[in-house]
Design an enzyme around this catalytic site. Structure first.
Site, PDB file in Angstrom:
ATOM      1  N   HIS A  15     -12.949 -22.081  13.689  1.00 21.23           N
ATOM      2  CA  HIS A  15     -13.842 -23.222  13.235  1.00 21.23           C
ATOM      3  C   HIS A  15     -14.475 -24.506  13.012  1.00 21.23           C
ATOM      4  O   HIS A  15     -15.175 -25.176  12.095  1.00 21.23           O
ATOM      5  CB  HIS A  15     -13.056 -23.099  11.239  1.00 21.23           C
ATOM      6  CG  HIS A  15     -13.133 -21.673  11.291  1.00 21.23           C
ATOM      7  ND1 HIS A  15     -12.375 -20.790  11.453  1.00 21.23           N
ATOM      8  CD2 HIS A  15     -13.987 -21.058   9.974  1.00 21.23           C
ATOM      9  CE1 HIS A  15     -12.157 -19.241  10.906  1.00 21.23           C
ATOM     10  NE2 HIS A  15     -13.109 -19.714  10.065  1.00 21.23           N
ATOM     11  N   ASN A  16     -14.119 -24.680  13.981  1.00 22.49           N
ATOM     12  CA  ASN A  16     -14.235 -26.597  14.971  1.00 22.49           C
ATOM     13  C   ASN A  16     -15.588 -26.208  15.413  1.00 22.49           C
ATOM     14  O   ASN A  16     -15.869 -25.646  16.340  1.00 22.49           O
ATOM     15  CB  ASN A  16     -13.124 -26.769  15.947  1.00 22.49           C
ATOM     16  CG  ASN A  16     -13.409 -28.059  16.390  1.00 22.49           C
ATOM     17  OD1 ASN A  16     -14.287 -28.465  16.567  1.00 22.49           O
ATOM     18  ND2 ASN A  16     -12.313 -28.571  15.977  1.00 22.49           N
ATOM     19  N   GLU A  46      -2.464 -18.603   9.735  1.00 17.41           N
ATOM     20  CA  GLU A  46      -1.857 -19.927   9.382  1.00 17.41           C
ATOM     21  C   GLU A  46      -1.135 -20.468  10.873  1.00 17.41           C
ATOM     22  O   GLU A  46      -0.631 -19.320  11.639  1.00 17.41           O
ATOM     23  CB  GLU A  46       0.229 -20.075   8.960  1.00 17.41           C
ATOM     24  CG  GLU A  46       1.043 -21.398   8.395  1.00 17.41           C
ATOM     25  CD  GLU A  46       1.692 -21.142   7.476  1.00 17.41           C
ATOM     26  OE1 GLU A  46       2.508 -21.872   8.244  1.00 17.41           O
ATOM     27  OE2 GLU A  46       1.965 -20.367   6.589  1.00 17.41           O
ATOM     28  N   ASP A  75      -6.393 -23.628  21.225  1.00 17.09           N
ATOM     29  CA  ASP A  75      -5.504 -23.911  20.236  1.00 17.09           C
ATOM     30  C   ASP A  75      -5.673 -24.902  21.359  1.00 17.09           C
ATOM     31  O   ASP A  75      -5.568 -25.457  22.770  1.00 17.09           O
ATOM     32  CB  ASP A  75      -4.248 -23.374  19.888  1.00 17.09           C
ATOM     33  CG  ASP A  75      -3.871 -24.488  18.998  1.00 17.09           C
ATOM     34  OD1 ASP A  75      -3.809 -24.341  17.988  1.00 17.09           O
ATOM     35  OD2 ASP A  75      -2.611 -25.203  19.405  1.00 17.09           O
ATOM     36  N   SER A  76      -5.637 -26.639  21.098  1.00 20.80           N
ATOM     37  CA  SER A  76      -5.721 -27.636  21.861  1.00 20.80           C
ATOM     38  C   SER A  76      -5.476 -29.436  20.904  1.00 20.80           C
ATOM     39  O   SER A  76      -4.828 -29.045  19.669  1.00 20.80           O
ATOM     40  CB  SER A  76      -7.303 -28.120  22.273  1.00 20.80           C
ATOM     41  OG  SER A  76      -7.493 -27.850  20.859  1.00 20.80           O
ATOM     42  N   GLY A 157     -13.386 -35.060  17.151  1.00 23.69           N
ATOM     43  CA  GLY A 157     -12.134 -35.129  16.982  1.00 23.69           C
ATOM     44  C   GLY A 157     -11.499 -37.140  17.999  1.00 23.69           C
ATOM     45  O   GLY A 157     -12.375 -37.726  17.639  1.00 23.69           O
ATOM     46  N   ASP A 159     -11.957 -37.802  20.621  1.00 27.04           N
ATOM     47  CA  ASP A 159     -12.885 -38.313  21.821  1.00 27.04           C
ATOM     48  C   ASP A 159     -12.729 -39.612  21.967  1.00 27.04           C
ATOM     49  O   ASP A 159     -13.175 -40.055  23.613  1.00 27.04           O
ATOM     50  CB  ASP A 159     -14.807 -37.642  21.708  1.00 27.04           C
ATOM     51  CG  ASP A 159     -13.381 -35.849  22.654  1.00 27.04           C
ATOM     52  OD1 ASP A 159     -12.803 -35.780  23.626  1.00 27.04           O
ATOM     53  OD2 ASP A 159     -14.859 -34.936  22.030  1.00 27.04           O
ATOM     54  N   LYS A 179     -18.189 -34.739  30.403  1.00 21.04           N
ATOM     55  CA  LYS A 179     -17.148 -34.042  29.464  1.00 21.04           C
ATOM     56  C   LYS A 179     -17.204 -32.812  30.091  1.00 21.04           C
ATOM     57  O   LYS A 179     -15.149 -32.451  30.624  1.00 21.04           O
ATOM     58  CB  LYS A 179     -16.748 -34.029  28.217  1.00 21.04           C
ATOM     59  CG  LYS A 179     -15.481 -33.719  28.041  1.00 21.04           C
ATOM     60  CD  LYS A 179     -15.647 -33.331  26.109  1.00 21.04           C
ATOM     61  CE  LYS A 179     -13.947 -33.003  25.309  1.00 21.04           C
ATOM     62  NZ  LYS A 179     -14.496 -33.119  23.962  1.00 21.04           N
TER      63      LYS A 179
HETATM   64  P1  ITT Z   1      -9.673 -24.063  15.177  1.00 21.16           P
HETATM   65  O1  ITT Z   1      -8.224 -23.463  14.622  1.00 21.16           O
HETATM   66  O2  ITT Z   1     -10.205 -23.553  13.620  1.00 21.16           O
HETATM   67  O3  ITT Z   1      -9.946 -23.938  16.622  1.00 21.16           O
HETATM   68  P2  ITT Z   1      -8.845 -26.556  14.798  1.00 21.16           P
HETATM   69  O4  ITT Z   1      -9.819 -28.682  14.797  1.00 21.16           O
HETATM   70  O5  ITT Z   1      -7.527 -26.627  13.835  1.00 21.16           O
HETATM   71  O6  ITT Z   1      -9.760 -25.764  14.626  1.00 21.16           O
HETATM   72  P3  ITT Z   1      -7.045 -27.266  16.325  1.00 21.16           P
HETATM   73  O7  ITT Z   1      -5.934 -26.728  15.127  1.00 21.16           O
HETATM   74  O8  ITT Z   1      -6.595 -26.432  18.061  1.00 21.16           O
HETATM   75  O9  ITT Z   1      -8.457 -26.211  15.936  1.00 21.16           O
HETATM   76  O10 ITT Z   1      -6.651 -28.413  16.688  1.00 21.16           O
HETATM   77  C1  ITT Z   1      -7.008 -29.592  17.103  1.00 21.16           C
HETATM   78  C2  ITT Z   1      -7.629 -30.423  17.231  1.00 21.16           C
HETATM   79  O11 ITT Z   1      -7.414 -31.705  18.186  1.00 21.16           O
HETATM   80  C3  ITT Z   1      -8.825 -30.465  17.361  1.00 21.16           C
HETATM   81  O12 ITT Z   1      -9.260 -30.667  15.584  1.00 21.16           O
HETATM   82  C4  ITT Z   1      -9.656 -32.167  17.569  1.00 21.16           C
HETATM   83  O13 ITT Z   1      -9.194 -33.150  16.592  1.00 21.16           O
HETATM   84  C5  ITT Z   1      -8.171 -31.981  18.775  1.00 21.16           C
HETATM   85  N1  ITT Z   1      -9.336 -32.230  20.231  1.00 21.16           N
HETATM   86  C6  ITT Z   1      -8.643 -30.884  20.529  1.00 21.16           C
HETATM   87  N2  ITT Z   1      -9.483 -30.734  21.471  1.00 21.16           N
HETATM   88  C7  ITT Z   1      -9.905 -31.801  22.081  1.00 21.16           C
HETATM   89  C8  ITT Z   1     -12.139 -32.173  22.349  1.00 21.16           C
HETATM   90  O14 ITT Z   1     -11.791 -31.910  23.236  1.00 21.16           O
HETATM   91  N3  ITT Z   1     -12.185 -33.379  21.856  1.00 21.16           N
HETATM   92  C9  ITT Z   1     -11.436 -34.190  20.236  1.00 21.16           C
HETATM   93  N4  ITT Z   1     -10.292 -34.410  20.284  1.00 21.16           N
HETATM   94  C10 ITT Z   1      -9.845 -32.596  20.327  1.00 21.16           C
END
Ligand code: ITT
Length: 198
Positions: A15-16, A46, A75-76, A157, A159, A179
């Site tokens: 959802h991101n 969850e 997941d990141s 996020g 970045d 990137k």
């Molecule tokens: P989904 O679970 O729906 O995919 P989310 O934003 O909640 O969306 P995560 O739980 O994986 O995703 O959270 C990862 C967070 O880490 C994400 O919200 C970003 O803020 C940060 N993040 C991950 N990859 C990034 C990137 O390439 N650049 C900047 N921030 C990043």
């Protein structure tokens, strides 16, 4: 390993919007049709696993189960050495329900002592899940450091506070292609491409 044939319809279990754009760009050359979890109205499960790989699996399995399509989840997170790898799997949570990443970046800076180790990395786990429950996960990371104040308005996020090792520009200042050439997500995707794409 099971491969994705050209023309496959894939649900991107995120959802991101920032991730969605990056993953769609990575998939673009492979003739895979993508639909987002948001467009299908899928719920967000969850994410209670202790690591990126576990959470990517939870999201991919939930999306394939709900949609009947092959799913790809990411997941990141942003990890800082001086904070023992935090925010890490809690990166999204540090931004709170309003997704305030300006606040989340300020919290990271605020929790770092003056002489703290500012080395930092982004990590990403990608998980493909098939409707019969088979999964394949891939992992990538990119090393660098945490800079302050934030620089650049590109990306998403954390970045603007991430300076990749040996670089001059933060991820927030870089063009999307720059990137993509080095990112954690692109590195995980390179493995997925080699294993599963034609
Ligand atoms: P989904 O679970 O729906 O995919 P989310 O934003 O909640 O969306 P995560 O739980 O994986 O995703 O959270 C990862 C967070 O880490 C994400 O919200 C970003 O803020 C940060 N993040 C991950 N990859 C990034 C990137 O390439 N650049 C900047 N921030 C990043």
């Amino acid at each position: 390993m099971r491969r994705l044939i050209r023309g496959t319809r894939l649900v991107l279990a995120t959802h991101n919007k920032g991730k969605l754009q990056e993953i769609a760009a990575l998939l673009a050359p492979h003739e895979v049709a993508v639909v987002s979890a948001g467009a299908l109205g899928l719920d967000e499960p969850e994410e209670d696993a202790p690591d990126f790989t576990g959470n990517a699996r939870i999201k991919a399995l939930a999306a394939t189960e709900a949609s009947g399509l092959i799913a790809l989840a990411d997941d990141s997170g942003f990890c800082v050495a001086g904070l023992g790898g935090a925010p890490g799997v809690h990166s999204a949570r540090w931004a709170g329900p309003t997704k305030d990443f300006v606040g989340a970046m300020a919290r990271v800076e605020g929790e770092l002592a003056d002489d703290a180790d500012r080395r930092a990395w982004f990590a990403a786990a990608l998980c493909l899940a098939w409707p019969d429950g088979e999964t394949a996960t891939f992992f990538g990371r990119v090393e660098g450091s945490m800079v302050w104040p934030p620089r650049g308005k590109r990306g998403f996020g954390y970045d603007p506070v991430f300076l990749p090792a040996g670089g001059r520009l933060t991820f927030g200042e870089m063009a999307p292609e720059a990137k993509e050439a080095i990112s954690h997500r692109a590195r995980a995707f390179a493995q997925l491409r080699a294993a599963c794409l034609t």
